[in-house]
Design an enzyme around this catalytic site. Structure first.
Site, PDB file in Angstrom:
ATOM      1  N   ASP A 159       0.655  -1.590   9.619  1.00 25.41           N
ATOM      2  CA  ASP A 159      -0.709  -1.237   9.227  1.00 25.41           C
ATOM      3  C   ASP A 159      -0.931   0.234   9.607  1.00 25.41           C
ATOM      4  O   ASP A 159      -0.085   0.852  10.272  1.00 25.41           O
ATOM      5  CB  ASP A 159      -1.685  -2.155   9.971  1.00 25.41           C
ATOM      6  CG  ASP A 159      -3.135  -1.765   9.734  1.00 25.41           C
ATOM      7  OD1 ASP A 159      -3.505  -1.569   8.570  1.00 25.41           O
ATOM      8  OD2 ASP A 159      -3.885  -1.649  10.712  1.00 25.41           O
ATOM      9  N   LYS A 187     -11.859  -2.846   1.738  1.00 29.01           N
ATOM     10  CA  LYS A 187     -13.151  -2.474   2.325  1.00 29.01           C
ATOM     11  C   LYS A 187     -14.357  -3.073   1.597  1.00 29.01           C
ATOM     12  O   LYS A 187     -15.370  -3.386   2.233  1.00 29.01           O
ATOM     13  CB  LYS A 187     -13.274  -0.947   2.408  1.00 29.01           C
ATOM     14  CG  LYS A 187     -12.152  -0.298   3.221  1.00 29.01           C
ATOM     15  CD  LYS A 187     -11.908  -0.996   4.550  1.00 29.01           C
ATOM     16  CE  LYS A 187     -10.775  -0.353   5.330  1.00 29.01           C
ATOM     17  NZ  LYS A 187     -10.391  -1.151   6.524  1.00 29.01           N
TER      18      LYS A 187
END
Length: 271
Positions: free
Chosen positions: A13, A54
């Site tokens: 990540d 998001k």
């Protein structure tokens, strides 16, 4: 199916794992856009869905008990997709302005990645950021010593975490298979689920993580017993999400990969 006894690909990540201690940039921008909308959420509430694409993260915050209650109280009814889109556009614009400033590699990353490469391990990456945001993050991190072999974003695959498709795209680009040869390394529940949903291994990192929920200053000032308790709680959340291993910091990753290789060798002997 092709079998393997060694890890060939690590998929990291970004924010909270390899750069941006505590995943501070997205957490702070989420706080700002929700505050501007009159919705006040705690850092813990904001962090809970971290690792998702998001726009999906915004939906999760609005769908939560506190977010939904405040929205209905302030606006007289439930939120809509149009509300999500407006919040997302604000989020994207603000994060785009600051994301490069939060692209410093976390402690241990610059030292650890070359060790993995010397072992013949390829370095992939997935993220909840868009490709446009990563255009700022990638060169800043590279200038400071960290660069992945491939970067896959949700807008490229049309699907974010906890789905497996960004990780599969890393495998495709770097020609690594099967998933048993891959380990996902991250700092959120979504990272662990991404790895497991892909059939890969998953490793959670504690120091600098979103899941631990501390800035670097807070971490360094924390009372040791309290810090240990927080780490134990975060480690448990990783394990509940499917993590195969939890490590304290990135410097422990080479040893963790050796442990996974030992497990695979043992499984191969038992077949």
């Amino acid at each position: 199916m092709k079998t393997t006894q060694t890890i060939q690909l690590v998929v990291f990540d970004w924010a909270g794992t390899t750069v941006d201690y505590g995943s501070s940039a997205p957490a702070e921008v989420f706080r700002q856009i929700f505050d501007a909308a009159g919705i006040h959420l705690s850092r813990q509430e904001i962090n809970r869905p971290m690792g998702m694409e998001k726009k999906a993260h915004i939906r999760e915050l609005l769908s939560g008990e506190e977010g939904g209650r405040q929205w209905t109280q302030r606006y007289g009814g439930p939120w809509t997709d149009a509300d999500v889109e407006r919040l997302y556009q604000s989020f994207e614009a603000q994060l785009h302005q600051v994301v490069a400033a939060y692209s410093t590699p976390l402690p241990g990353v610059v030292e650890t990645v070359p060790k993995l490469r010397r072992q013949g391990i390829k370095i992939g990456s997935t993220t909840g950021y868009t490709s446009q945001m990563m255009e700022q993050v990638i060169p800043k991190a590279a200038a400071l010593g960290y660069q992945a072999d491939c970067v896959v974003t949700p807008d490229v695959t049309g699907s974010g975490r906890p789905g497996p498709f960004m990780l599969y795209e890393c495998m495709r680009q770097l020609n690594v298979y099967p998933p048993q040869a891959v380990v996902k390394v991250g700092d959120t529940v979504m990272d662990m689920q991404e790895g497991k949903n892909a059939g890969a291994w998953s490793i959670g990192v504690l120091t600098g993580s979103n899941l631990l929920g501390l800035t670097q200053a807070e971490y360094e000032a924390a009372e040791p017993e309290r810090l240990s308790e927080r780490k134990q709680a975060a480690a448990q959340r990783y394990l509940e999400a499917g993590a195969d291993l939890v490590i304290d910091s990135m410097t422990a990753l080479p040893e963790a990969i050796e442990e996974l290789n030992r497990r695979m060798a043992e499984e191969a002997r038992d077949v």
